[in-house]
Design a protein around this motif. Structure first.
Motif, PDB file in Angstrom:
ATOM      1  N   LEU A 155       0.970  -1.162   0.063  1.00 25.80           N
ATOM      2  CA  LEU A 155       0.004   0.083   0.184  1.00 25.80           C
ATOM      3  C   LEU A 155       0.924   1.226  -0.032  1.00 25.80           C
ATOM      4  N   GLY A 156       2.165   1.159   0.244  1.00 27.52           N
ATOM      5  CA  GLY A 156       3.214   2.189   0.010  1.00 27.52           C
ATOM      6  C   GLY A 156       3.870   2.615   1.242  1.00 27.52           C
ATOM      7  N   PHE A 157       3.515   1.945   2.264  1.00 24.03           N
ATOM      8  CA  PHE A 157       4.246   2.155   3.545  1.00 24.03           C
ATOM      9  C   PHE A 157       5.562   1.719   3.708  1.00 24.03           C
ATOM     10  N   THR A 158       6.417   2.758   4.334  1.00 20.51           N
ATOM     11  CA  THR A 158       7.706   2.355   4.544  1.00 20.51           C
ATOM     12  C   THR A 158       8.001   2.068   6.028  1.00 20.51           C
ATOM     13  N   ARG A 159       8.828   1.371   6.420  1.00 18.71           N
ATOM     14  CA  ARG A 159       9.067   0.869   7.797  1.00 18.71           C
ATOM     15  C   ARG A 159       9.958   2.140   8.205  1.00 18.71           C
ATOM     16  N   THR A 160       9.838   2.779   9.126  1.00 24.37           N
ATOM     17  CA  THR A 160      10.427   3.809   9.902  1.00 24.37           C
ATOM     18  C   THR A 160      11.279   3.557  11.144  1.00 24.37           C
ATOM     19  N   GLY A 161      11.221   2.485  11.435  1.00 25.34           N
ATOM     20  CA  GLY A 161      12.016   1.966  12.708  1.00 25.34           C
ATOM     21  C   GLY A 161      11.249   1.377  13.739  1.00 25.34           C
TER      22      GLY A 161
END
Length: 163
Positions: A155-161
């Motif tokens: 869905l376009g999310f990225t892992r940020t931590g």
């Protein structure tokens, strides 16, 4: 009992992929006030045998739904998927007191997994969030929940931590 490790994800709403039609025979609608018992039961079925089975240490889906309702629920941007009159998937959206938008839950009945129903429900919910004026959405996933991580990335999310 210690809470499991979790990772944060972020979506810039402008990066949301185009909506694709959901699978045939599945109806999607926004969450209504009288959906809670069914949503709780669906959550219990969906989480059984997974890394998230403990449902916040209470093993009761209805308690989790009540917590969502009391913690910033946005039912007008949340989607439930129905097939043959039964609840098969849901994407529940919430807003934090800070105003941040969150994907609180995305879950699918095991008999309906792998058909794109959860992704379609989440995409529709995120389209409603975008229409409501959000510019970004957060999500948090229990480490080891690879299906949820794949869904968010699709869905376009990225892992940020880490959480």
């Amino acid at each position: 009992m210690d809470d499991p490790a979790r990772s944060n994800f972020r979506l810039v709403v402008a990066d949301l992929p185009e909506l694709r039609p959901g699978p045939g025979g599945v109806a999607f609608r926004t969450v209504e006030d009288d959906d809670d018992a069914e949503l709780g039961g669906l959550m219990e079925r969906a989480y059984a045998g997974t890394v998230d089975e403990d449902l916040g240490d209470n093993n009761d889906g209805l308690v989790e739904i009540e917590d969502w309702r009391s913690s910033g629920a946005v039912p007008e941007c949340s989607i439930v998927a129905l097939q043959d009159g039964g609840y098969v998937s849901a994407c529940l959206i919430a807003r934090a007191p800070s105003g941040n938008w969150w994907v609180g839950y995305v879950y699918t009945d095991p008999v309906a997994k792998g058909r794109g129903i959860g992704r379609a429900a989440a995409a529709q919910a995120l389209a409603l969030v975008r229409a409501a004026g959000a510019t970004e959405v957060q999500a948090e996933v229990t480490d080891g929940n690879e299906p949820s991580e794949r869904l968010l990335r699709s869905l376009g999310f990225t892992r940020t931590g880490p959480g």
